[in-house]
Design an enzyme around this catalytic site. Structure first.
Site, mmCIF file in Angstrom:
data_model
loop_
_atom_site.group_PDB
_atom_site.id
_atom_site.type_symbol
_atom_site.label_atom_id
_atom_site.label_comp_id
_atom_site.label_asym_id
_atom_site.label_seq_id
_atom_site.Cartn_x
_atom_site.Cartn_y
_atom_site.Cartn_z
ATOM 1 N N GLY B 86 21.911 17.810 28.666
ATOM 2 C CA GLY B 86 23.309 17.689 29.066
ATOM 3 C C GLY B 86 23.516 16.494 29.974
ATOM 4 N N PHE B 87 24.403 16.651 30.935
ATOM 5 C CA PHE B 87 24.731 15.578 31.868
ATOM 6 C C PHE B 87 25.197 14.320 31.152
ATOM 7 C CE2 PHE B 87 21.776 18.108 34.455
ATOM 8 C CZ PHE B 87 22.610 18.359 35.526
ATOM 9 N N CYS B 88 25.959 14.516 30.067
ATOM 10 C CA CYS B 88 26.444 13.317 29.394
ATOM 11 C C CYS B 88 27.930 13.456 29.069
ATOM 12 C CB CYS B 88 25.626 13.014 28.154
ATOM 13 S SG CYS B 88 25.270 14.448 27.162
ATOM 14 N N GLY B 89 28.675 14.008 30.004
ATOM 15 C CA GLY B 89 30.117 14.072 29.853
ATOM 16 C C GLY B 89 30.532 14.875 28.633
ATOM 17 N N PHE B 91 30.197 14.141 25.570
ATOM 18 C CA PHE B 91 29.471 13.696 24.380
ATOM 19 C C PHE B 91 29.230 14.827 23.373
ATOM 20 C CE2 PHE B 91 25.308 13.096 22.298
ATOM 21 C CZ PHE B 91 25.558 11.941 21.606
#
Lengths: 139, 287
Positions: B86-89, B91
């Site tokens: 995760g940690f990709c907005g 996306f």
């Protein structure tokens, strides 16, 4: 001598793009030579040795693992699955993968893709052979 | 009002977070650069392969390959490419939303799902859409063995008529701040209908003959398509993560600034209070 443009591209990068005088390619029906102004041609490439004659005095040898050759408009393109300069072949890796592929066949691993294992052996043997023959020629 | 100690603790914790997000941003930036060059460098190969295929189709006329087979569609396969982490907005969210929209026209009997990346797999596992299989742990790197496995699996199922069409759903990398969710037809491969339109009009010699070249070319072509889709998706993933983490770092910085203001106010208030105590104590003694 008349020259033409040769480019060798792989899925990772463009390895080579220069004017050359002739090339010898391991085609599906055997080795074939291409000179300038060759007729348009498409043929698969088998694992083998790709020789580039850059000029009368410079010859470049590569190991190719398969792909395609396309010639048109005095331009040759080699689409290679994998290709290395003969003197940059990773001998240890080739030996290791040869051993691995042979072992797979001997042990009849579960779900073995026989064709792929054989192709792997061919590729590794091809690399080893080219490394050796080119080294011998240069001596 | 929060005590001075609480605020100090808070600042320390936000600072740590900022350090982490900043590190993640920089890691993603480095990975993005690698992924981006890979996308760009793979393009000449893909383009040339397309040229060969077009010329082959134009020249071979009636000769076909099983990958071109157009059948009545009874079963559709959707390959959803998401990230593992995760940690990709937004996306993954964008891809999954598009997949949901696509699947709303189908039932589990008429469609099957293949997931690349844990995020998509986890989502559809929770949402009762059967996942045929999933390929995870790419960690944003192209693993050719896995690409080949995915491509082979799809083409084998297609030829065995277990599925009649296969789509790839992935994020196409346009620029660092732009990536578009894109649905691409994978199988059957669409052939130039009009023999004259395809090809460059050059009369090629085919050695040995078009049929055997198809047999050699098509598996590579299929693999190349999968590889391009994944390479695009990975580049987009790193870009999305870099931007998300850049935003997080900025927000953390603002939060720290605000907290420092509060901390100073609280500390000043404490000092004032202490002074008052001392002064009033002295006054009391005098009296």
């Amino acid at each position: 001598m008349a020259s033409f443009i040769l480019s060798i591209v792989t899925p990772e990068h463009i390895l080579f793009e220069e004017e050359v005088e002739s090339i010898v390619v391991p085609g599906a029906l055997g080795y074939l030579g291409v000179l300038a102004n060759h007729a348009p041609l498409i043929t698969p490439i088998e694992p083998g040795r790709l020789t580039i004659q850059k000029s009368a005095s410079t010859e470049i040898n590569l190991a190719i693992s398969g792909g395609f050759l396309e010639v048109s408009n005095n331009k040759a393109t080699v689409l290679a699955d994998a290709v290395e300069y003969a003197d940059e072949i990773d001998i240890e890796r080739a030996k290791a993968s040869l051993k691995r592929a042979k072992q797979r066949i001997v042990e009849r691993e579960e779900g073995l893709d026989f064709e792929r294992a054989v192709a792997g052996i061919k590729r590794a043997e091809n690399r080893l052979k080219i490394f050796e023959t080119v080294a011998v020629e240069h001596r | 009002m929060a005590t001075l100690r609480d605020i100090k603790r808070r600042i320390r914790s936000v600072r740590n977070t900022r350090q982490i997000t900043r590190a993640m941003e920089m890691v993603s930036a480095a990975k993005l650069r690698r992924a981006q060059t890979r996308v760009e460098k793979a393009r000449p190969y893909a383009d040339k392969m397309q040229v060969i295929l077009d010329n082959l189709s134009a020249a071979s006329g009636t000769v076909t390959h099983p990958f071109f087979a157009k059948r009545e569609v009874k079963k559709t396969t959707l390959v959803v490419v998401t990230s593992d982490r995760g940690f990709c907005g937004s996306f993954n969210h964008n891809v999954i939303r598009r997949a949901e929209k696509f699947l709303s026209d189908y039932t589990p009997e008429t469609a099957e799902l293949v997931c690349v990346g844990k995020k998509g797999y986890d989502y559809f596992k929770r949402h009762d859409f059967p996942v045929l299989f999933s390929l995870n742990d790419f960690a944003g790197n192209l693993d050719l063995a896995k690409v080949r496995r995915l491509s082979n699996e799809m083409t084998t199922r297609f030829i065995a008529e277990e599925t009649d069409e296969v789509y790839l759903l992935f994020s196409r990398f346009e620029s660092i701040s732009r990536h578009r969710v894109s649905l691409e037809r994978f199988l059957n491969i669409e052939q130039e209908e009009d023999a004259d339109a395809g090809g460059s009009g050059v009369n090629y010699i085919f050695e040995p003959d078009p049929v055997s070249i198809y047999d050699d070319l098509m598996p590579r072509y299929a693999m190349m398509m999968v590889q391009m889709a994944l390479a695009d998706s990975f580049a987009s993933e790193h870009a999305a993560r870099m931007i998300a983490m850049g935003g997080a770092t900025k927000n953390a910085g603002e939060m720290i600034d605000n907290l420092i203001l509060v901390r100073n106010k609280v500390r000043q208030a404490a000092i004032t209070k202490e002074l008052l105590d001392i002064v009033s104590g002295a006054e009391a003694l005098k009296a």
